[in-house]
Design an enzyme around this catalytic site. Structure first.
Site, mmCIF file in Angstrom:
data_model
loop_
_atom_site.group_PDB
_atom_site.id
_atom_site.type_symbol
_atom_site.label_atom_id
_atom_site.label_comp_id
_atom_site.label_asym_id
_atom_site.label_seq_id
_atom_site.Cartn_x
_atom_site.Cartn_y
_atom_site.Cartn_z
ATOM 1 N N LYS A 180 5.709 -10.373 -15.131
ATOM 2 C CA LYS A 180 6.447 -9.970 -13.936
ATOM 3 C C LYS A 180 7.887 -10.386 -14.061
ATOM 4 O O LYS A 180 8.200 -11.464 -14.607
ATOM 5 C CB LYS A 180 5.856 -10.628 -12.687
ATOM 6 C CG LYS A 180 6.291 -9.959 -11.388
ATOM 7 C CD LYS A 180 5.606 -8.626 -11.235
ATOM 8 C CE LYS A 180 6.026 -7.925 -9.962
ATOM 9 N NZ LYS A 180 5.332 -6.613 -9.836
ATOM 10 N N GLY A 195 -2.812 7.597 5.331
ATOM 11 C CA GLY A 195 -1.512 7.589 4.671
ATOM 12 C C GLY A 195 -1.321 8.808 3.793
ATOM 13 O O GLY A 195 -2.101 9.029 2.868
ATOM 14 N N VAL A 247 1.314 9.481 -3.057
ATOM 15 C CA VAL A 247 -0.023 9.373 -3.650
ATOM 16 C C VAL A 247 -1.082 9.896 -2.696
ATOM 17 O O VAL A 247 -1.963 10.665 -3.078
ATOM 18 C CB VAL A 247 -0.336 7.910 -4.043
ATOM 19 C CG1 VAL A 247 -1.767 7.794 -4.554
ATOM 20 C CG2 VAL A 247 0.638 7.426 -5.105
ATOM 21 N N GLY A 248 -1.008 9.493 -1.431
ATOM 22 C CA GLY A 248 -2.022 9.890 -0.461
ATOM 23 C C GLY A 248 -2.141 11.391 -0.294
ATOM 24 O O GLY A 248 -3.254 11.930 -0.231
#
Length: 345
Positions: free
Chosen positions: A74, A178, A182-183
């Site tokens: 990260k 949502g 993506v949704g």
């Protein structure tokens, strides 16, 4: 003081930006560590360090469960409160990030995360090759949304097989909470499968999409507790709270939203209620699987799609293992990651 379980943590004051740049490499046991670049405001830079340590460890588990030859890392740039990133400072930050990653000699590669974009990855890529999710015009894999949606569809097929003995979603009642990038893509895939859909979004202008999909539009609150086969969280995290879980009327939950559980106790409550929950980092892995396969492992688009669709088998195996050992799918996923990291699989 708790034990540091990361292979290395590099903290620098950016030579150009003067801001703290933190790169945490949790594990390279399976291969090059990967993880997003987070550009965010923190009251204290050590809060950014804590995020880097936590999220890099989570990425190791995500890659291991997905069967990727990568570990977790990260990047966090801890921007002090009140500091605004104009174009010049943002560019300086990205160059500092690139130099920090380059100093790790290939141990870690970064991609977009909170506060950064694929276009930012192209800027970082000017100084180091250890970057992914660049725009297609810059030689990257492009928008990750289609692959994330496809991977979630694969997970939903596995869930349906677990519930009803068939991977076919035709006639299955699902609630998609949502309709973001993506949704909405996922809802279209489900509609093409012949699923019966309830859809919702806090943005009421998305209601037009429900007509296009032949879906029923409901409020987000109604969508969460609707009487459906499978609940599909596809927006903000933290929606599965200890207050919401007792009101759920679904048999299973699987969706691409991150950090769906507000607390570990909410996950335990789901298990006690007999509601199957697929860990979000498993269901949502399609985007990173696609990007890493194409950009870091130099695979073809067909190979990437095959690996994304293999999420169905990963989820099926996790659900079977969880049922056999009477543990949650989350516990089964943790155990699978540990076995792969120890070389048992």
């Amino acid at each position: 003081m708790s034990t540091l379980r990361h292979e290395q943590v590099l903290i620098r004051t950016g030579a150009r930006s003067g801001l703290p740049v933190i790169v945490a490499v949790h594990s390279t046991t399976l291969g090059q560590a990967v993880g997003g670049c987070r550009l965010w405001h923190y009251a204290d830079w050590r809060d950014g360090l804590a995020d880097a340590l936590r999220l890099s460890a989570a990425m190791t588990a995500k890659c291991a469960v997905a069967g990727l030859a990568n570990g977790g890392g990260k990047t966090v740039v801890a921007v002090p409160q009140g500091v605004e990133l104009d174009a010049a400072l943002r560019r300086a930050v990205l160059d500092d990030v690139a130099d920090t990653i380059a100093a790790l000699d290939g141990a870690y590669a970064t991609g977009p995360d909170v506060g950064t974009t694929p276009e930012d990855m192209a800027v970082i890529g000017e100084r180091t090759p250890h970057v992914f999710c660049k725009p297609a015009q810059h030689g990257g894999s492009g928008d990750s949304s289609p692959a994330t949606a496809l991977g979630t569809l694969a997970a939903l097929r596995a869930v349906h097989r677990r519930l009803h003995g068939s991977r076919t979603l035709a006639g299955t009642r699902l609630s998609v909470v949502g309709l973001g990038s993506v949704g909405l893509r996922l809802a279209r895939l489900l509609a093409d499968e012949g699923a019966e859909l309830l859809v919702s979004d806090i943005d009421t202008t998305k209601r037009a999409a429900s007509d296009e999909l032949g879906a029923t539009w409901v409020s987000p609150e109604q969508a969460l507790t609707a009487d459906v086969d499978i609940l599909v969280p596809a927006a903000l995290g933290g929606v599965l709270t200890e207050e919401v879980v007792p009101r759920l009327r679904c048999a299973a939950i699987a969706g691409p939203a991150n950090n769906q559980l507000s607390t570990e106790a909410a996950g335990d409550l789901l298990h006690r209620r007999g509601i199957v929950w697929v860990p979000d980092y498993v269901a949502s892995a399609g985007g990173v699987v696609n990007a890493l396969t194409i950009e870091l492992h130099k695979g073809t688009p067909d190979e990437a799609r095959e690996r994304v669709e293999a999420i169905e088998h990963t989820v099926a195996d996790l659900l079977a293992a969880a049922g056999h050992r009477h543990v949650t799918p989350a516990q089964a996923a943790t155990e699978l990651a540990q076995r792969r990291l120890s070389g048992a699989e």
